[in-house]
Enzyme design. Structure first.
Site, mmCIF file in Angstrom:
data_model
loop_
_atom_site.group_PDB
_atom_site.id
_atom_site.type_symbol
_atom_site.label_atom_id
_atom_site.label_comp_id
_atom_site.label_asym_id
_atom_site.label_seq_id
_atom_site.Cartn_x
_atom_site.Cartn_y
_atom_site.Cartn_z
ATOM 1 N N VAL A 94 0.770 -1.198 0.294
ATOM 2 C CA VAL A 94 0.034 -0.234 0.089
ATOM 3 C C VAL A 94 0.895 1.098 0.230
ATOM 4 C CG1 VAL A 94 -2.022 -0.521 1.349
ATOM 5 C CG2 VAL A 94 0.194 0.228 2.491
ATOM 6 N N GLU A 95 0.435 2.459 -0.161
ATOM 7 C CA GLU A 95 1.055 3.430 -0.676
ATOM 8 C C GLU A 95 1.648 4.077 1.045
ATOM 9 O OE1 GLU A 95 -3.174 5.446 -0.588
ATOM 10 O OE2 GLU A 95 -2.067 3.072 -1.283
ATOM 11 N N GLN A 96 1.273 3.620 1.901
ATOM 12 C CA GLN A 96 2.408 4.079 2.944
ATOM 13 C C GLN A 96 3.509 3.925 3.161
ATOM 14 O OE1 GLN A 96 -1.328 3.384 3.050
ATOM 15 N NE2 GLN A 96 -2.229 5.199 3.428
#
Length: 504
Positions: A321-323
């Site tokens: 995920v982008e985090q």
């Protein structure tokens, strides 16, 4: 030795008209809420600082007033440049009412822009956002009539079109970390994510601005060099906040920060899914091949890891995920962006480089509405500003894009009887519309780029073809004309086998 002070003294140095960059993501990840709360308190007491520009890449807050919500006062903020707005309904209302200048840019672009500002380069030049609402030919990311300055421009390099997101000076960075030593070295060793903390600090320091850090504890002990995320040379002021939590669901859990493994059984991981998310998630899971690099977006796609786990398919993919999280037991809902027992935790800026350069095979993303051109809107629903978060950066780089969502909105209820779908009550608002209100994903650009694009709802599946959107599948128990075509605002192309089935 760096300056340690109390929280109110720290924010007193912020001047009127300053541009402030903030770290953070939903669920309290790296959210400097004590600093933001003190900033709000000072403004309410004195009227200063005022007319601030606030820039953030991802959503900051809990939806109950923390984070970005602390700054949602007319006069305190003049301009907001945000990647994701949904965690502050008060700030959304200011944008909707035109009381502030409001921009929404892709989250990865903003995070990368911090790095480029710090490096003294001429902004971010990227294909992310072409032919979407951030393209200056369509709106340039402006969200209301009060917003007029052009912060993005169309450029050509080698005969190809790109967007250039312009740099600006950052006066103050507000960041959160686990600890700091007397040299100002910041560690995020106990946090679930690194996010863009270094890029935010770099942008402010190299702009001649200040970096103010909120930390849980001050340490006299040596911080191992490998565990320092922001070197003290970048940090001006540090505030100790012992009540600081790791995130919304945990005071401190080392399995979230990647410091230790936790025993996670099937019962611990199992999520209770409503029937709509389960139906869409199960159909979407069929689009996943073996040994693929995969991204899961927020909303409907958040159910897919649980479905794959239940199917024994966890080994089929490498999830991220982008985090900045890779693999592990991904959390959902407000804690989307964190995971227990992750394999790797990277800065979100590096993660976005991985995405925009084509590092994932397939992404599963939510959709608010889509139209005959294959355009998808998730960034502005009605008059409500939502923002794309990492959606646009991810979709631009992915080889295959699978959109997941309900066929209609408000009031739709369905039931499943073995393999047959029953529409208990229809929705009041169509989501398959003539033209989306906001283009977060461009079907035209996707066709130019040769993307494979699938749209999955509980009753019908569509594919983006060279000539337009094609209906390729309907669920058992669903009538083609009554339940699908008559409930859409455009006429899709229809696969031959569905026309043959309808004729019989």
């Amino acid at each position: 030795m760096k300056k340690w002070t109390d929280v109110d003294t720290a924010v007193a140095s912020i001047h009127d008209g300053a541009t402030i960059a903030i770290t953070g993501s939903g669920g309290g990840l790296l959210e400097p809420d004590a600093l933001l709360q003190a900033l709000e308190r000072r403004f309410l007491q004195t009227g200063h600082p005022c007319n601030l520009t606030v820039v953030h890449a991802l959503g900051v807050g809990d939806g109950q007033g923390s984070g970005l919500g602390r700054l949602a006062h007319a006069g305190l903020v003049r301009r907001v440049i945000g990647g994701h707005w949904v965690w502050s309904s008060a700030m959304q209302r200011l944008a909707e009412a035109g009381e502030i200048e409001a921009y929404s840019f892709p989250g990865g672009v903003i995070a990368t822009l911090f790095r480029e500002i710090g490096a003294g380069r001429p902004g971010v030049i990227t294909r992310v956002g072409l032919r979407t609402f951030v393209d200056p030919r369509i709106g340039g990311g402006k969200l209301n009539e009060a917003t007029t300055e052009d912060l993005v421009e169309l450029v050509q390099i080698g005969g190809e079109e790109y967007l250039r997101f312009k740099p600006f000076k950052v006066d103050v960075a507000l960041v959160m970390a686990s600890s700091a030593d007397d040299k100002g070295n910041l560690s995020v060793r106990h946090e679930p994510a690194d996010l863009d903390i270094y890029a935010v600090a770099l942008a402010a320091h190299n702009s001649g601005g200040k970096v103010i850090a909120q930390v849980k504890r001050r340490t006299d002990a040596y911080v191992p060099a490998r565990l320092v995320r922001v070197p003290g040379i970048l940090v001006d002021t540090t505030v100790e906040r012992q009540a600081q939590r790791q995130c919304a669901v945990s005071e401190y859990d080392p399995s979230l920060s990647g410091e230790a493994l936790a025993e996670v059984g099937d019962d611990d991981e199992k999520q209770t899914l409503d029937v709509m998310r389960e139906i869409v998630g199960e159909r979407a899971a069929r689009e996943l091949g073996r040994n693929q690099s995969v991204n899961f977006g927020f909303g409907f796609p958040g159910a897919i890891p649980e479905i794959l786990r239940a199917q024994g398919r966890r080994a089929d993919y490498w999830g991220s995920v982008e985090q900045g999280i890779h693999n592990g037991s991904m959390l959902d809902g407000a804690m989307f962006g964190a995971a227990r027992n992750a394999d790797a935790i990277l800065p979100s800026v590096d993660q976005f480089d991985f995405y925009s350069g084509g590092g994932i095979d397939v992404t599963f993303l939510g959709m608010g509405e889509f139209d005959a051109e294959g355009n998808v809107n998730v960034s502005k629903l009605g008059s409500t500003v939502v923002g794309p978060g990492g959606f646009m950066d991810i979709a631009q780089g992915a080889r295959k894009i699978v959109f997941c969502g309900a066929f209609e909105a408000k009031g739709l209820k369905v039931a499943r009887h073995d393999d047959r779908l029953e529409i208990v009550s229809p929705g009041s608002f169509p989501k398959l519309v003539k033209q989306v209100r906001h283009i977060t994903f461009s079907g035209v650009q996707a066709r130019l780029d040769g993307k494979e694009v699938i749209y999955i709802t509980e009753r019908a599946v569509f594919r983006l073809d060279p000539l337009g959107v094609t209906l390729i599948e309907i669920a058992e128990g669903v009538d083609l004309h009554r339940d699908v075509l008559s409930r859409m605002e455009f006429e899709p192309l229809i696969a031959d086998h569905l026309l043959q089935d309808a004729a019989h």
